[in-house]
Motif scaffolding. Structure first.
Motif, short mmCIF file in Angstrom:
data_model
loop_
_atom_site.label_atom_id
_atom_site.label_comp_id
_atom_site.label_asym_id
_atom_site.label_seq_id
_atom_site.Cartn_x
_atom_site.Cartn_y
_atom_site.Cartn_z
N ALA A 1 -3.93 -6.39 -10.75
CA ALA A 1 -4.30 -4.98 -10.71
C ALA A 1 -5.38 -4.69 -11.74
O ALA A 1 -6.36 -3.98 -11.47
CB ALA A 1 -3.07 -4.10 -10.96
N PHE A 2 -5.22 -5.27 -12.93
CA PHE A 2 -6.23 -5.06 -13.96
C PHE A 2 -7.59 -5.58 -13.50
O PHE A 2 -8.61 -4.89 -13.58
CB PHE A 2 -5.85 -5.75 -15.27
N ARG A 3 -7.59 -6.81 -13.02
CA ARG A 3 -8.88 -7.42 -12.66
C ARG A 3 -9.57 -6.68 -11.51
O ARG A 3 -10.78 -6.46 -11.54
CB ARG A 3 -8.66 -8.88 -12.28
N ALA A 4 -8.78 -6.30 -10.52
CA ALA A 4 -9.38 -5.55 -9.40
C ALA A 4 -9.90 -4.20 -9.90
O ALA A 4 -10.98 -3.76 -9.52
CB ALA A 4 -8.35 -5.36 -8.28
N GLY A 5 -9.12 -3.56 -10.77
CA GLY A 5 -9.54 -2.25 -11.28
C GLY A 5 -10.81 -2.36 -12.12
O GLY A 5 -11.73 -1.55 -11.95
N GLU B 1 -10.85 -8.57 -22.28
CA GLU B 1 -11.90 -7.94 -23.06
C GLU B 1 -13.28 -8.36 -22.56
O GLU B 1 -14.18 -7.53 -22.38
CB GLU B 1 -11.74 -8.38 -24.52
N ASP B 2 -13.44 -9.64 -22.31
CA ASP B 2 -14.74 -10.14 -21.88
C ASP B 2 -15.05 -9.71 -20.45
O ASP B 2 -16.21 -9.40 -20.12
CB ASP B 2 -14.80 -11.66 -22.02
N MET B 3 -14.03 -9.68 -19.60
CA MET B 3 -14.25 -9.23 -18.23
C MET B 3 -14.66 -7.75 -18.23
O MET B 3 -15.55 -7.33 -17.48
CB MET B 3 -12.99 -9.43 -17.38
N THR B 4 -14.02 -6.98 -19.10
CA THR B 4 -14.38 -5.57 -19.22
C THR B 4 -15.84 -5.44 -19.64
O THR B 4 -16.61 -4.69 -19.04
CB THR B 4 -13.48 -4.88 -20.27
N ALA B 5 -16.22 -6.19 -20.66
CA ALA B 5 -17.61 -6.12 -21.14
C ALA B 5 -18.59 -6.50 -20.03
O ALA B 5 -19.60 -5.83 -19.83
CB ALA B 5 -17.79 -7.03 -22.36
N CYS B 6 -18.28 -7.55 -19.30
CA CYS B 6 -19.18 -7.98 -18.22
C CYS B 6 -19.30 -6.90 -17.16
O CYS B 6 -20.40 -6.57 -16.71
CB CYS B 6 -18.67 -9.28 -17.59
N SER B 7 -18.18 -6.32 -16.78
CA SER B 7 -18.22 -5.29 -15.75
C SER B 7 -19.03 -4.08 -16.23
O SER B 7 -19.90 -3.57 -15.52
CB SER B 7 -16.80 -4.86 -15.37
N LEU B 8 -18.75 -3.64 -17.46
CA LEU B 8 -19.46 -2.47 -17.97
C LEU B 8 -20.96 -2.72 -18.09
O LEU B 8 -21.78 -1.81 -17.96
CB LEU B 8 -18.89 -2.04 -19.32
N SER B 9 -21.34 -3.98 -18.32
CA SER B 9 -22.77 -4.29 -18.48
C SER B 9 -23.53 -4.16 -17.17
O SER B 9 -24.75 -4.19 -17.15
CB SER B 9 -22.95 -5.71 -19.03
N ASN C 1 -13.24 -17.50 -15.83
CA ASN C 1 -11.96 -17.47 -16.56
C ASN C 1 -12.05 -16.55 -17.76
O ASN C 1 -11.77 -16.94 -18.89
CB ASN C 1 -11.60 -18.88 -17.05
N LEU C 2 -12.43 -15.32 -17.53
CA LEU C 2 -12.62 -14.40 -18.64
C LEU C 2 -11.30 -13.75 -19.05
O LEU C 2 -10.44 -13.47 -18.19
CB LEU C 2 -13.60 -13.29 -18.24
N ASN C 3 -11.15 -13.50 -20.35
CA ASN C 3 -10.01 -12.68 -20.77
C ASN C 3 -10.34 -11.20 -20.47
O ASN C 3 -11.45 -10.88 -20.07
CB ASN C 3 -9.67 -12.92 -22.24
#
Ligand code: DGI
Ligand code: FE
Ligand code: FE
Length: 399
Positions: free
Chosen positions: A254-258, A215-223, A211-213
């Motif tokens: 769309a955001f999450r898939a992207g 910003e946090d989902m972005t950080a996790c993906s980039l990591s 259940n990430l927002n």
């Protein structure tokens, strides 16, 4: 060559470290910079609940990578691998053997600089390397550093430099750990390091990965990927949201898939196969041999199973590399956003971008067509789903 050696516990590595490093490179004219995370630090015990050396090392690798200077900045594992306590004198001796003709510069905070005479074999340290102290505040610039520099040079023949850092919001690792425990502090960290911390629940963070927002989902993906891919991933998420808005598709999905679509891009073939095995994904022969074809499947698997994403997101990621016959609107959007986000540069990209806002199927036909042509030119076999996408578009699309 001038080589900077920047040691520390890096618990965690944060932006002040990176800004200091960058500044030192410029100020001293360093050709290279080596971050040297300590294993078992001799001068202080690590605070309770500190991640083990291996994790500090991995965070440091992410932090260093985020500087986007891959040929000049590296992380050395020497101290992490060394048995027992690590001493700078030993590390410098080893580095001096590796780089006998180069000029080593030992970078350190003022607290270290002011106590250097108490380290093991200070005379060896001063013989093998020049010393550079980071002055972070006005107070640091004072007489003390000068007196200490003079003392070290007279006593051990040291050559010292003081690097006055530009005005930056100072944060210590101690403060940062306290902030992280309270769910704050991400502004002091490279996004990828923050994502790593969240994924591993380090420093008392307890993010619910399912259940990430944003910003946090972005950080996790980039990591999970090299920093050179970060701009692409952000570009795909942004473009996918824009296309979703234009075509009346769900912008959130769309955001999450992207943002998650390429999160497994740099896994090895073995790692891909392990994930596919774990989640019982069926693979054909071509897929079993191609990490490139597998990253869309494993990305989908982690989106669903690690990040709790719904089927729509799962399938949009799953089909983003090959496409397939009869794609959903979200699948088309992710495929196309991946193809023409702002960082993509190739002949015809402008035409593709324009078509994406005019007719998704025509855009898809152009994109899949270009892919097939490119694969053919490079002698890469076309996957049957790529061909199926093409066939479907020719039959049902408006080509
Ligand atoms: O992950 P990205 O680089 O952003 O882009 P992508 O997911 O479209 O992956 C592109 C890679 O996938 C490219 O190296 C070629 C490979 N690929 C795409 N379609 C096919 C394919 N490889 C084979 N063998 N067959 C295909 O049909
Ligand atoms: Fe991809
Ligand atoms: Fe991509």
């Amino acid at each position: 060559m001038k080589i900077g050696v920047y040691g520390g516990t890096f618990n965690p590595p944060h932006l002040v470290h990176l800004i200091s490093a960058r500044f030192a490179m410029e100020y001293l004219g360093l050709d290279r910079l080596i971050f040297m995370p300590t294993g078992d630090p001799p001068h202080k015990e690590l605070p309770a609940h500190s991640p083990p050396a291996q994790k500090r090392l991995e965070m440091m690798i992410l932090a260093a990578d985020s500087m986007l200077l891959p040929s000049r900045v590296e992380v050395d594992q020497m101290e992490v691998r060394r048995e027992g306590k690590s001493y700078t004198a030993d590390t410098l001796s080893e580095l001096h053997e590796q780089y006998p003709d180069d000029e080593l510069w030992l970078l350190m905070g003022t607290d270290m600089f002011l106590t250097l005479q108490n380290w093991k074999k200070p005379e060896t340290i001063c013989e093998l390397a020049h010393l550079a102290a980071f002055a972070r505040t006005q107070a640091d610039t004072g007489e003390m550093l000068e007196i200490q520099g003079k003392y070290l040079s007279e006593t051990f023949g040291a050559k010292c430099a003081v690097i006055q850092l530009p005005q930056i919001t100072p944060v210590s690792s101690t403060q940062l750990r306290d902030l992280l425990e309270k769910g704050e502090g991400r502004e002091y960290l490279p996004a990828a390091v923050y994502g790593y911390i969240l994924r591993d629940a380090l420093y008392g963070t307890h993010a619910d990965l399912r259940n990430l927002n944003h910003e946090d989902m972005t950080a996790c993906s980039l990591s999970m990927v090299y920093a050179k891919r970060h701009a692409h991933i952000l570009g795909v998420a942004e473009t996918a949201v824009d296309l979703a808005r234009h075509w009346g598709e769900d912008e959130e999905l769309a955001f999450r898939a992207g943002i998650l679509h390429d999160c497994t891009k740099y896994l090895t073939l073995e790692e891909h196969l392990a994930i596919c095995g774990k989640y019982g994904m069926e693979l054909d022969d071509m897929e079993r041999q191609s990490a490139k074809l597998l990253h869309s499947k494993t990305g989908a698997a982690l989106a669903r199973n690690l990040y709790g994403q719904p089927d729509e997101v799962y399938w949009a990621i799953y089909w983003h590399t090959t496409g397939k016959a009869d794609m959903t609107k979200l699948e088309k959007i992710i495929y196309l956003a991946d193809y023409m986000e702002p960082n993509r540069k190739f002949d015809g990209v402008e035409e593709l971008r324009r078509l994406c806002y005019e007719d998704l199927d025509k855009a898809l036909l152009l994109g899949v067509g270009m892919s097939i042509e490119d694969l053919n030119q490079r002698g890469v076999p076309i996957h049957k789903n790529t061909q199926a996408a093409m066939d479907w578009l020719l039959k049902h699309g408006k080509g």
